[in-house]
Write a protein that holds these residues in place. Structure first.
Motif, PDB file in Angstrom:
ATOM      1  N   THR A   1       0.628  -1.314   0.052  1.00  0.00           N
ATOM      2  CA  THR A   1       0.047  -0.066   0.050  1.00  0.00           C
ATOM      3  C   THR A   1       0.863   1.324   0.045  1.00  0.00           C
ATOM      4  O   THR A   1       0.379   2.246   0.508  1.00  0.00           O
ATOM      5  CB  THR A   1      -0.997   0.038   1.297  1.00  0.00           C
TER       6      THR A   1
ATOM      7  N   THR B   1      -4.401   2.392   5.078  1.00  0.00           N
ATOM      8  CA  THR B   1      -3.813   3.690   4.526  1.00  0.00           C
ATOM      9  C   THR B   1      -4.782   4.786   4.604  1.00  0.00           C
ATOM     10  O   THR B   1      -5.920   4.617   4.103  1.00  0.00           O
ATOM     11  CB  THR B   1      -2.981   3.665   3.385  1.00  0.00           C
TER      12      THR B   1
ATOM     13  N   ARG C   1      -4.369   8.827   3.090  1.00  0.00           N
ATOM     14  CA  ARG C   1      -3.843   9.956   2.527  1.00  0.00           C
ATOM     15  C   ARG C   1      -4.642  11.078   2.660  1.00  0.00           C
ATOM     16  O   ARG C   1      -5.833  11.269   2.090  1.00  0.00           O
ATOM     17  CB  ARG C   1      -3.113   9.726   1.072  1.00  0.00           C
TER      18      ARG C   1
ATOM     19  N   LYS D   1       0.749  11.022   4.184  1.00  0.00           N
ATOM     20  CA  LYS D   1       0.264   9.582   3.880  1.00  0.00           C
ATOM     21  C   LYS D   1       0.435   8.923   5.479  1.00  0.00           C
ATOM     22  O   LYS D   1       1.572   8.948   5.970  1.00  0.00           O
ATOM     23  CB  LYS D   1       1.103   9.064   2.981  1.00  0.00           C
TER      24      LYS D   1
ATOM     25  N   MET E   1      -0.199   5.396   7.376  1.00  0.00           N
ATOM     26  CA  MET E   1      -0.104   3.874   7.332  1.00  0.00           C
ATOM     27  C   MET E   1       0.012   3.353   8.778  1.00  0.00           C
ATOM     28  O   MET E   1       0.575   3.453   9.680  1.00  0.00           O
ATOM     29  CB  MET E   1       1.081   3.131   6.546  1.00  0.00           C
TER      30      MET E   1
END
Length: 603
Positions: A241, A332, A334, A339, A341
């Motif tokens: 990802t 994830t 964004r 971003k 995770m």
């Protein structure tokens, strides 16, 4: 939905989707200066719109394609596992979006890959085969929706033998720019150059479809969407990802006849975020068909769509669960260039064995160089445990190599992103917090109803998993309570959270040891992982016992995933006895089960 008058070519546009398999935006010059030229794709853009922030929600074919065709997030509707062990029923009252086009009089064709994890209704396609074409519609006044998939960029195109590297590539390997997490070797340069050549082949395929439409007199009646079906395909992209696995190219060519449906200039670009859940609603909206309730996506083109609002969209959600025989639960989020995770099983390195991935010479060489200690810190990350959570500034770190989660300057945004992801997972709710083996037995007849019935329970499981985000001295009491819970899956996530915390959680060893023979084999599995991480005790006898107790395929697959992890990342401490594993299995040794056994036999 209201009844829709039958569509005719006079009052509704046509649509063609051209999907190239397994390629992120990073390999096309139109999106990235280090990519390959693609004049036909660039010509589409001159007559349409480039979406510089388009995202697959999943980095692998079946999950991504099911997200596209359903316009629903996979973990909400039970379609998040690649390869699925059982097909999921569609949410009640909802069909795959081409069926709504079909109901309105469109001729719907797919040439030819489906790879869905959900059950399609008979009215999804007029034809889905290698011979499917809009030209076969019985009445030329019918508008059409046609999908064509090209495998010229598929991962398998890079599964060449070492002797093939004697054949020169069109692209000069010395001219390509390697990602910083790759070792700079002839193999990696040849692999990237080969993939640039694949982009040239993709571009020709796009040009061929355009010419076919032109020759048929349909080019200026037809919206053409060109995009990758998810990211890829050099190592650390497909199946992961990171942006290389999720960020896809998207160009929409706007036909002259229907340009008034789009409030953008030809040749324009937008940074507004669009996701795969949005593509189906966009086609329906452009066709003048109501978007059904129950989908997660929203249109980004067509009547009533404000370009400024689309430009302002800045959030995308990604998910990873199972890839063939490999498990690793990741989510994830964004927002803009930040971003986040969340690794729910962070002790699994990214480099955990997946047989199909490691057919590629570049993967094999990468792992070999790691074993020989010849990689730098960034190049070694792939083979090491991950952080429980990571945050990346993509503007300054586009390759996601510098985790800022511990940076004092990022704590405000970190907490905001963490809370936003948590809210999204609970509101769905995310079915992956109940193991696939349980969903296989209890949920696939109506996954969304199962999710709603278990929404409160799933929220508790997420809270339990999130104990890994707190220092051990703050979470110890809650972890002890979770590991001792009457709810099997609270125990399960309590043990995962403890393993995720790492050595600080060692005081829980005695408690975890009590669950090595837990009544639920997967809870016992999580106790086995914890004991492997925290002690030198040989837990292979308990692992073989757990293999023997597995009662369905996904349960056994998950246990064998842990077996591969122990075998490959603990030196000689937990070398797996393949004959003992085989004799312990009571289920069929086919498919992904066979893949794991073949790997153990090859060691």
């Amino acid at each position: 939905m209201l009844a829709i008058p039958a569509a005719t070519a006079a009052d509704r546009p046509n649509f063609v989707w051209i999907m190239s398999e397994d390629n992120s935006k990073h390999y096309l010059r139109h999106f990235d200066p280090d990519g390959a030229p693609a004049p036909n794709i660039e010509a589409l853009a001159e007559h349409g719109i480039t979406f510089d922030r388009a995202f697959s929600c999943a980095p692998v074919c079946s999950v991504a394609r099911t997200t596209l065709i359903t316009a629903c997030y996979a973990p909400r509707i039970g379609t998040q596992f690649h390869r699925r062990s059982k097909m999921a029923a569609m949410p009640e009252g909802l069909k795959m979006f081409p069926a709504y086009l079909h109901d309105a009089g469109y001729y719907t064709t797919n040439n030819s890959k489906e790879d869905y994890n959900a059950q399609k209704s008979p009215d999804t396609w007029n034809e889905s085969s290698r011979k499917a074409s809009w030209k076969k519609r019985p009445d030329k006044s019918m508008p059409f929706f046609h999908v064509v998939t090209t495998g010229l960029s598929h991962e398998g195109q890079l599964h060449f033998p070492e002797k093939a590297m004697a054949t020169p590539t069109q692209t000069n390997p010395a001219s390509v720019k390697l990602q910083p997490y790759f070792p700079d070797t002839d193999t990696f340069r040849y692999t990237r150059a080969s993939y640039h050549d694949r982009m040239t082949a993709i571009d020709k395929a796009v040009g061929d479809v355009v010419q076919e439409l032109r020759s048929d007199g349909q080019l200026e009646n037809t919206f053409i969407f060109y995009f990758g079906d998810h990211g890829g395909v050099l190592p650390r992209s497909k199946g992961y990802t990171y942006e290389a696995g999720l960020h896809v190219p998207l160009v929409v060519r706007v036909p002259e006849r229907w340009k008034d449906l789009v409030s953008r200039e030809a040749g324009s670009r937008t940074n507004g975020f669009v996701e795969f859940v949005d593509f189906g609603p966009t086609v329906l909206n452009l066709a003048g068909i109501d978007v059904p309730s129950g989908v997660d996506g929203k249109a980004f083109l067509g009547d009533g769509i404000d370009a400024a609002e689309v430009d302002a969209r800045n959030e995308t959600f990604g998910y990873a669960d199972r890839f063939d025989e490999k498990y690793d639960l990741v989510r994830t989020l964004r927002i803009g260039n930040i971003k986040y995770m969340r690794h729910f099983e962070p002790y699994y390195p990214d480099g955990l064995q997946n047989n199909y991935r490691y057919k590629m010479l570049a993967y094999q060489q990468w792992r070999q160089l790691h074993g020989e200690g010849k990689l730098n810190e960034v190049q070694s990350q792939f083979f090491r445990p991950k952080a429980v959570e990571a945050i990346y500034d993509l503007e300054h770190d586009p390759h996601e190599t510098r985790n800022l989660a511990s940076d004092p300057n990022t704590q405000t945004i970190l907490k905001k992103m963490r809370a936003r992801l948590d809210q999204r997972l609970k509101s769905m709710p995310d079915l992956s917090f109940i193991p696939e083996a349980v969903l296989y037995e209890s949920a696939m007849g109506n996954p969304t109803a199962f999710g709603q019935q278990n929404k409160t329970r799933i929220a508790k499981l997420i809270d339990t998993a999130n104990l890994a985000l707190s220092p051990f001295d703050e979470s110890e009491a809650q972890l002890r309570k979770a590991i001792s819970s009457d709810d099997s899956w609270v125990r399960y996530w309590g043990l995962v959270a403890a393993s995720s915390i790492g050595p600080d959680a060692k005081p829980l060893t005695s408690l975890a040891k009590n669950h090595l023979s837990d009544k639920e084999p997967l809870v016992a599995l999580r106790a086995i992982e914890f004991m492997a991480l925290m002690s030198d005790e040989d837990i292979r006898p308990q692992l073989y016992q757990t293999i023997e107790r597995a009662s369905n395929e996904p349960e056994l697959l998950q246990i064998l995933n842990t077996a591969a992890y122990l075998n490959d990342f603990f030196g000689d401490r937990f070398t797996i006895d393949v004959e003992k594993v085989k004799s312990s299995i009571k289920l069929s040794k086919k498919g992904e089960i066979k893949d794991r056994l073949d790997y153990f036999s090859s060691k």
